[in-house]
Design a protein around this motif. Structure first.
Motif, PDB file in Angstrom:
ATOM      1  N   GLN A 339      61.103  57.521 112.867  1.00 37.12           N
ATOM      2  CA  GLN A 339      60.506  56.406 112.140  1.00 37.12           C
ATOM      3  C   GLN A 339      59.118  56.170 112.721  1.00 37.12           C
ATOM      4  O   GLN A 339      58.987  55.726 113.850  1.00 37.12           O
ATOM      5  CB  GLN A 339      61.362  55.163 112.301  1.00 37.12           C
ATOM      6  CG  GLN A 339      62.823  55.366 111.906  1.00 37.12           C
ATOM      7  CD  GLN A 339      63.704  54.402 112.651  1.00 37.12           C
ATOM      8  OE1 GLN A 339      63.581  53.211 112.469  1.00 37.12           O
ATOM      9  NE2 GLN A 339      64.582  54.910 113.487  1.00 37.12           N
ATOM     10  N   ALA A 340      58.113  56.497 111.964  1.00 34.53           N
ATOM     11  CA  ALA A 340      56.743  56.338 112.429  1.00 34.53           C
ATOM     12  C   ALA A 340      55.877  55.861 111.286  1.00 34.53           C
ATOM     13  O   ALA A 340      56.094  56.201 110.138  1.00 34.53           O
ATOM     14  CB  ALA A 340      56.215  57.645 112.996  1.00 34.53           C
ATOM     15  N   TRP A 341      54.883  55.099 111.628  1.00 34.95           N
ATOM     16  CA  TRP A 341      54.073  54.416 110.640  1.00 34.95           C
ATOM     17  C   TRP A 341      52.644  54.378 111.148  1.00 34.95           C
ATOM     18  O   TRP A 341      52.363  53.823 112.199  1.00 34.95           O
ATOM     19  CB  TRP A 341      54.639  53.002 110.457  1.00 34.95           C
ATOM     20  CG  TRP A 341      53.999  52.177 109.404  1.00 34.95           C
ATOM     21  CD1 TRP A 341      53.271  52.590 108.330  1.00 34.95           C
ATOM     22  CD2 TRP A 341      54.045  50.751 109.325  1.00 34.95           C
ATOM     23  NE1 TRP A 341      52.867  51.529 107.578  1.00 34.95           N
ATOM     24  CE2 TRP A 341      53.326  50.383 108.167  1.00 34.95           C
ATOM     25  CE3 TRP A 341      54.613  49.757 110.099  1.00 34.95           C
ATOM     26  CZ2 TRP A 341      53.164  49.064 107.788  1.00 34.95           C
ATOM     27  CZ3 TRP A 341      54.459  48.459 109.717  1.00 34.95           C
ATOM     28  CH2 TRP A 341      53.744  48.105 108.563  1.00 34.95           C
ATOM     29  N   PHE A 342      51.718  55.003 110.431  1.00 39.87           N
ATOM     30  CA  PHE A 342      50.307  54.962 110.780  1.00 39.87           C
ATOM     31  C   PHE A 342      49.672  53.724 110.163  1.00 39.87           C
ATOM     32  O   PHE A 342      49.819  53.477 108.975  1.00 39.87           O
ATOM     33  CB  PHE A 342      49.580  56.206 110.268  1.00 39.87           C
ATOM     34  CG  PHE A 342      50.050  57.489 110.897  1.00 39.87           C
ATOM     35  CD1 PHE A 342      50.629  57.493 112.149  1.00 39.87           C
ATOM     36  CD2 PHE A 342      49.899  58.697 110.241  1.00 39.87           C
ATOM     37  CE1 PHE A 342      51.047  58.666 112.729  1.00 39.87           C
ATOM     38  CE2 PHE A 342      50.316  59.876 110.817  1.00 39.87           C
ATOM     39  CZ  PHE A 342      50.896  59.868 112.063  1.00 39.87           C
ATOM     40  N   THR A 343      48.958  52.957 110.961  1.00 41.42           N
ATOM     41  CA  THR A 343      48.441  51.671 110.476  1.00 41.42           C
ATOM     42  C   THR A 343      46.929  51.508 110.610  1.00 41.42           C
ATOM     43  O   THR A 343      46.367  50.610 109.999  1.00 41.42           O
ATOM     44  CB  THR A 343      49.110  50.517 111.246  1.00 41.42           C
ATOM     45  OG1 THR A 343      48.945  50.744 112.645  1.00 41.42           O
ATOM     46  CG2 THR A 343      50.585  50.422 110.917  1.00 41.42           C
ATOM     47  N   ALA A 344      46.269  52.319 111.408  1.00 36.96           N
ATOM     48  CA  ALA A 344      44.825  52.149 111.583  1.00 36.96           C
ATOM     49  C   ALA A 344      44.213  53.475 111.982  1.00 36.96           C
ATOM     50  O   ALA A 344      44.854  54.307 112.636  1.00 36.96           O
ATOM     51  CB  ALA A 344      44.519  51.085 112.629  1.00 36.96           C
ATOM     52  N   LEU A 345      42.954  53.641 111.600  1.00 37.08           N
ATOM     53  CA  LEU A 345      42.249  54.882 111.845  1.00 37.08           C
ATOM     54  C   LEU A 345      40.793  54.556 112.143  1.00 37.08           C
ATOM     55  O   LEU A 345      40.194  53.712 111.481  1.00 37.08           O
ATOM     56  CB  LEU A 345      42.346  55.767 110.601  1.00 37.08           C
ATOM     57  CG  LEU A 345      42.030  57.251 110.705  1.00 37.08           C
ATOM     58  CD1 LEU A 345      43.028  57.942 111.615  1.00 37.08           C
ATOM     59  CD2 LEU A 345      42.075  57.884 109.321  1.00 37.08           C
ATOM     60  N   ALA A 346      40.220  55.180 113.150  1.00 35.77           N
ATOM     61  CA  ALA A 346      38.815  54.938 113.490  1.00 35.77           C
ATOM     62  C   ALA A 346      38.283  56.160 114.216  1.00 35.77           C
ATOM     63  O   ALA A 346      39.050  56.973 114.742  1.00 35.77           O
ATOM     64  CB  ALA A 346      38.661  53.696 114.372  1.00 35.77           C
TER      65      ALA A 346
END
Length: 828
Positions: A339-346
């Motif tokens: 269970q993994a969830w990507f929430t931000a990218l920079a």
């Protein structure tokens, strides 16, 4: 020959196969805590801030000191974390929680001396220093929505705010009302002037966005059909300049192209490709990164889009161009059922892509993470090591840096110029003139003019007038940018003359600049040009409409007068133009349209359709439509359907709508009946219940009509009606689709007793129907938890229900303890 498979089940297989080639060394070198991440062989990653216990990092930003700012969310609110700036290829360090009074921070960005935060319905800023923040908070803007996605992007022109809905107020300026149910981009200037709605996208979410070095903003829009569209916005002329369809090229032969699908479902992986719903927020991707890698063997930069899927998490890379047709490269994905969830990218000036999210594997606790990704060939990475020295440069050296080809250096220079303020305006004018005369680094001269427009347009008046006489598009575009900020008769005359230019692009630039000037004279000039526009020139029409909208009330008045006085040809083009408007004030003209003596049926129908679409997003008075419809005796079905649909979007405060709509529930046209159903529901006309029950019971009707009638009845929360509708689940003569969606509707609108009644019918359903029903329920947590408990209590067949339930609960399990508990038990 084999095309790239865009169906999610097939694409998922392609992703796995594409990553099998990852080197063993790359796999074994991964830190154990993030072992669920699977990288392509030419990339590596490392965990950032492993000593900090993160819950759910939702936003990342880098400031001009090189410091990393992170927002971490938990059940108790949010906290702001700062990591001091570093040089070279070193990870951020010395993480500290920065105390603020803000409990719910949604987004952050940094520009100049300020850190901007969207929190608790406000846009707030704090003064930055190298080691953190100083001074009290300053409220820049009020009236942001307190829930839902928000994005902040810092540009030389101001903060670009991406949100859904809101009523923005700033100082004593009139409020800026944002459309509901649509993603909007708002420009908040640094000089304290009114925040302005720049663009809104109906039915999709835009963002986050990234600016390039030359004044263009880039974002990705998620579409209803599961595709993506890249969009480019000219920040100076205030218009969208192009759409970039994101395409995936065929196999090695380079044959036909297909769109990359995001949310299409298959029997096997349908729930894993679901919308990624958490707290009702639809988040199909995290966001793009711009200009990060170098081209092979070249010094120029390759513009690159990267974004992350939410579930299953994947990071793709597309090289950009006028059409993005290269096969996407998968750089990162989640392996197994973790269970993994990507929430931000920079991305960071010192190199690396920073990706944040939350993950959980096995029975361990869920936790947040931040990781930095890098190509293993570090010479391909565009870095900037001197960001901390820009503030020490004198004016001449600072301006010379505008000619660099490093995007990070250009951003740092632009930021420093804006930080020093209008005092640099004379130097910018001199620099632009010198570079232009010598015909060297013309791009740098245009960058200087763009900054001049943001700082002090009056200082560049003479330069703008000189460049406005030239035929080169870049120079004229730059001059128009300056002239659009100088409202006077001379400026209007110069731009009006260019409306008749032989080059279409120059005409459109002049029109947009004239619209930005505003006023009745500019609006009149634009409408006069509309009279002679070729009806086949769709792009020209869109530009003119945007220009007329920029004139606000004056533009509406001028266009309305053309509707009254124009010839048949002019009336046709004016009607087309009106249906492209996005201003809420335009809705008030519906009475004039309905009673216009010369409008054809198709034109009146198109205007009503436009009115209904716009009324979804703004408050509107539909009483003129109701009065007109009541006075008609024989309305064509097409026009009747549009009128009823419009009334359903903004039902008038009248008890006459329900009985009127009930009359059309037996109409011969399905389109009219569906529109009438919408009106009955919007008006809460419960007296129509017997008719609606008959509609649900008749198998000869379309599935859509039966379900619309059922949902209307369920919205009234009548216990007797619930019992009747539950009985239809056992009707084996009805289609499977009807029964699946009806079960989902009953569990959406019902209570625990309704759940129990529905459960009796679900026991005997085959796995195919079970999976489809759960797809419709994937964003409804309470019914899913009820079904999970029933499965664990052996009230449902474990072989049929366990795996599908675990798949739909996987995303909820990351943030909800109850869902996490059931997810674990179902997996045993």
């Amino acid at each position: 020959m084999m095309k790239l498979l865009t169906h999610p089940a097939k694409l998922c297989c392609w992703v796995v196969l594409g990553l099998i080639g990852a080197s063993t060394a790359a796999d074994t070198s991964k830190p154990a805590p993030l072992a669920f991440l699977r990288l392509a062989p030419d990339w590596s990653f490392e965990e950032v801030l492993p000593e900090v216990k993160l819950n759910l990092p939702i936003a990342l930003a880098f400031d001009r000191h090189g410091g990393l700012w992170l927002v971490d969310r938990s059940d108790h609110g949010t906290r702001l974390i700062h990591c001091r700036g570093v040089q070279g290829n070193v990870l951020p360090q010395d993480a500290q929680v920065v105390p603020t009074k803000l409990k719910q921070i949604a987004a952050i960005c940094a520009w100049g001396d300020w850190l901007y935060l969207a929190a608790q319905g406000q846009l707030i800023r704090y003064r930055l220093k190298e080691t953190g923040l100083e001074g009290p908070e300053e409220v820049v803007l009020r009236g942001l929505p307190e829930s839902g996605p928000i994005h902040l992007t810092a540009t030389p022109q101001g903060i670009w705010l991406g949100t859904v809905g809101g009523r923005l107020t700033r100082g004593g300026e009139p409020p800026t009302v944002l459309p509901a149910l649509a993603s909007s981009w708002v420009l908040v200037p640094y000089d304290g002037s009114k925040a302005r709605l720049m663009h809104w996208e109906n039915g999709s979410w835009c963002g986050p966005a990234v600016p390039d070095a030359d004044g263009f903003l880039h974002w990705l829009a998620a579409l209803h059909d599961g595709g993506l569209r890249g969009q480019v916005w000219d920040m100076h002329l205030q218009c969208r300049v192009s759409d970039l369809p994101l395409l995936a090229q065929g196999a090695d032969d380079g044959e036909a192209t297909e769109r990359v699908a995001w949310e299409k479902f298959s029997d096997l992986v349908q729930t894993r490709w679901s919308e990624g719903v958490t707290a009702g927020i639809r988040t199909p991707y995290v966001g793009p990164i711009f200009e990060y890698l170098r081209r092979e063997g070249e010094q120029t930069l390759d513009r690159v889009y990267l974004w992350a899927k939410v579930w299953p998490g994947q990071l793709f890379e597309f090289p950009s161009g006028s059409r993005i047709e290269a096969k996407p490269k998968v750089r990162l994905s989640i392996q197994g059922l973790a269970q993994a969830w990507f929430t931000a990218l920079a991305s960071a000036p010192h190199g690396g892509i920073y990706i944040a999210g939350r993950w959980r594997s096995g029975r361990g606790p869920a936790r947040g993470f931040v990781a930095r990704l890098l190509p293993q060939r570090s010479d391909k990475v565009v870095r900037y090591h001197d960001w901390h020295r820009v503030a020490l440069l004198d004016t001449a050296d600072l301006l010379e840096r505008l000619a660099t080809n490093n995007p990070w250096e250009i951003r740092a220079v632009q930021e420093e110029i804006c930080r020093r303020g209008p005092n640099l305006a004379p130097a910018l004018v001199e620099f632009a003139q010198r570079q232009h005369v010598q015909a060297l680094h013309s791009t740098a001269a245009l960058r200087a003019v763009a900054l001049l427009a943001a700082l002090d347009a009056r200082a560049g008046r003479n330069l703008a007038l000189e460049w406005s006489q030239q035929g080169e598009i870049p120079q004229f575009s730059a001059s128009a940018m300056l002239l659009s900020r100088l409202p006077n008769a001379e400026t209007r005359l110069v731009l009006t003359r260019r409306l008749s230019d032989g080059q279409a692009q120059l005409r459109r630039i002049a029109a947009l600049a004239l619209g930005a000037l505003g006023g009745s004279e500019a609006a009149s000039s634009l409408v006069q040009f509309l009279r002679v526009l070729d009806e086949r020139d769709d792009e020209g029409l869109h530009v003119l409409v945007r220009s007329i909208e920029l004139c606000e009330a004056d533009g509406l008045t001028a266009l309305s007068e053309l509707l009254d006085t124009g010839s048949a040809t002019e009336l046709n083009i004016a009607t087309k133009a009106w249906t492209l408007l996005r201003q809420p004030e335009a809705l008030d003209y519906v009475r004039k349209f309905l009673h216009h003596p010369h409008l054809r049926l198709e034109q009146r129908q198109a205007l009503l359709r436009w009115w209904a679409n716009l009324a979804k997003h703004y408050q509107a008075d539909s009483s003129p439509i109701l009065q007109w419809l009541e006075a008609q005796s024989n309305v064509p079905a097409e026009l009747l359907a549009e009128a009823l649909h419009a009334l359903a979007q903004a039902p008038p405060k009248s008890d006459r709508l329900g009985p009127l709509a009930e009359r059309y529930l037996t109409h011969s046209s399905l389109t009219v009946r569906l529109a009438a159903l919408s009106c009955v529901r919007a008006s809460q006309h419960t007296a129509s219940s017997p008719v609606l029950l008959r509609m649900v019971s008749e198998n000869a009707r379309s599935t859509q009509e039966r379900l619309w009638a059922a949902e209307t009845l369920l919205s009234w929360r009548n216990r007797d009606i619930l019992t009747v509708l539950v009985g239809h689940l056992g009707d084996h003569t009805a289609s499977q689709t009807f029964r699946e969606q009806l079960a989902a509707l009953l569990m959406t609108y019902g209570d625990k007793s309704t759940y129990t009644a529905v459960l009796e019918h679900l026991r005997s359903w085959p796995q195919e129907m079970v999976r489809e029903t759960l797809v419709w329920l994937r964003s409804r947590k309470e019914p899913l938890l009820f079904l999970a408990e029933a499965c664990l209590q052996n009230k449902l067949d474990a072989k049929t229900w366990r795996q599908p339930l675990q798949e739909v609960l996987a995303l909820w399990a990351i943030t909800d303890p109850r869902a996490e508990h059931y997810f674990d038990l179902l997996g045993e």
